[in-house]
Design an enzyme around this catalytic site. Structure first.
Site, PDB file in Angstrom:
ATOM      1  N   GLU A 159       0.810  -1.184   0.131  1.00 32.53           N
ATOM      2  CA  GLU A 159      -0.032  -0.052   0.155  1.00 32.53           C
ATOM      3  C   GLU A 159       0.854   1.126  -0.124  1.00 32.53           C
ATOM      4  O   GLU A 159       0.532   2.015   0.947  1.00 32.53           O
ATOM      5  CB  GLU A 159      -0.898  -0.049   1.089  1.00 32.53           C
ATOM      6  CG  GLU A 159      -1.801  -1.154   1.246  1.00 32.53           C
ATOM      7  CD  GLU A 159      -2.638  -1.319   2.715  1.00 32.53           C
ATOM      8  OE1 GLU A 159      -2.621  -0.613   3.459  1.00 32.53           O
ATOM      9  OE2 GLU A 159      -3.930  -1.969   2.499  1.00 32.53           O
ATOM     10  N   GLU A 170      -6.051 -10.754  -0.970  1.00 35.62           N
ATOM     11  CA  GLU A 170      -6.824 -10.689   0.284  1.00 35.62           C
ATOM     12  C   GLU A 170      -8.118 -10.818  -0.167  1.00 35.62           C
ATOM     13  O   GLU A 170      -8.968  -9.923   0.319  1.00 35.62           O
ATOM     14  CB  GLU A 170      -6.378  -9.425   0.939  1.00 35.62           C
ATOM     15  CG  GLU A 170      -4.826  -9.132   1.170  1.00 35.62           C
ATOM     16  CD  GLU A 170      -4.509  -7.912   2.210  1.00 35.62           C
ATOM     17  OE1 GLU A 170      -5.445  -7.429   2.663  1.00 35.62           O
ATOM     18  OE2 GLU A 170      -3.427  -7.694   2.150  1.00 35.62           O
TER      19      GLU A 170
END
Ligand code: GLA
Length: 348
Positions: free
Chosen positions: A152, A263
């Site tokens: 991220e 995820e």
């Protein structure tokens, strides 16, 4: 039938595993039955790998080399090794769940305190990556097959593209990502795959920024092996997002790097039969996309990891502040319609 068996000709099927799962015999049984890849939901993140108290006991001595601890990580490594499940390392460089003191000149737990210098942070970054990789590769060789080296670093809401509020950006700026990968490549065993991982990769700005800021420079130095699309999806927005998701899958796939859905969950607050049908349909379309991309050589998908094994333990209920029913198994481990839909895609 099990998920991993259904998909054995395509890619691995993974799941995140929490410390509560680790204490449940039933969860461990399901883990071994359905999955051939696992990711620690939290326990291998930097906040669990460093010992603040021990570091502060002698801050001068540990200034560039904070004290490491591996007791929480060890449980996952042991289990994965014993049961022959491939483990994804998650995650080395992240703005979240990394203690703020790690970035500070005097190890203060305070975002406002002075940041450590660039040189100090480069040394700490190298130390952290070297320590973790050396530990896992010495004591558990071959168990971890992939690492999320950076998680991220890109933000779609920020015109800059970079996640500028991240302590990593504050201290190392846009040099953070490339250095994290240089250190990871230096210390990782040759067979270990190095990943960049991010969420909402279907966002067009984010897709392009990841390709331009991250993937391109890393590929030029042969530092990256794979891209992780987190894939925290939302059922009500899925119809709209799937076209862009497909574009991202193909654009990332076209780089030739390995691709993983790392995820996966589909937030859905409607637990009714109708809600479950819609969820099953969304999963069906998604897995059809994965299988098609893999078969046609458009994306070398090597694993699809679910973020949780069953609905009642999903992080989404807390995060979205409404009960979520996002996964393939219900609260009592019952196989939901979505489970059967996913298995059916592989069988057709
Ligand atoms: C991000 C992280 C994961 C996890 C989820 C929320 O996607 O990469 O480790 O924290 O958020 O559960």
């Amino acid at each position: 039938m099990s998920l991993k068996k259904a998909y054995e000709n395509y890619f691995k099927i993974g799941t995140s595993v929490s410390r509560y799962d680790m204490k449940s015999d039933k969860a461990m049984e399901e883990l071994v039955k359905h999955y051939n890849s696992m990711t620690a939901e939290n326990d291998m993140k930097p906040m669990f790998m460093m010992d603040k108290e021990a570091t502060l006991a002698d801050p001068e001595k540990y200034y560039l080399q904070p004290v490491m601890k591996y007791d929480t990580a060890r449980k996952y490594l042991e289990f994965a090794k014993k049961n022959g499940i491939a483990l994804r390392g998650h995650t080395l460089g992240w703005h979240n769940q990394t203690p703020i003191w790690f970035f500070k000149e005097n190890f203060e737990d305070d975002f406002e305190a002075p940041w450590a210098s660039r040189e100090t942070m480069l040394a700490r970054l190298e130390w952290y990556i070297k320590s973790v990789l050396t530990f896992v590769q010495t004591e558990y060789p071959g168990v971890i097959y992939a690492w999320d080296v950076v998680n991220e670093a890109i933000e779609e809401r920020n015109e800059e593209g970079w996640r500028t509020r991240s302590p990593w950006y504050q201290t190392l700026g846009d040099e953070f990502v490339i250095n994290a990968f240089r250190f990871a490549r230096k210390y990782a065993a040759p067979e270990v795959k190095l990943y960049y991982n991010d969420y909402n990769t279907f966002n067009p700005f984010k897709r392009e920024t990841i390709l331009n800021y991250i993937v391109k420079p890393l590929m030029e130095e042969k530092l990256i092996d794979g891209i992780g699309m987190q894939s925290h999806l939302i059922l009500n927005e899925w119809e709209k997002d799937i076209t862009e998701y497909e574009k991202t899958l193909y654009a990332f796939g076209a780089t030739g790097l390995d691709i993983q859905s790392t995820e996966l969950d589909i937030h859905n607050a409607d637990g009714s039969e109708e809600g479950m049908k819609k969820l099953a349909d969304a999963y069906k379309k998604l897995f059809e996309l994965y299988v098609k991309a893999k078969k046609e050589g458009k994306a070398n998908i090597t694993c699809v990891t679910f973020w949780g094994m069953k609905d009642d333990v999903s992080w989404l209920t807390g995060f979205r502040r409404e009960r979520s029913y996002p996964l393939l198994f219900g609260d009592n481990w019952e196989e939901k319609e979505a489970y059967h839909a996913v298995v059916a895609v592989a069988e057709n």
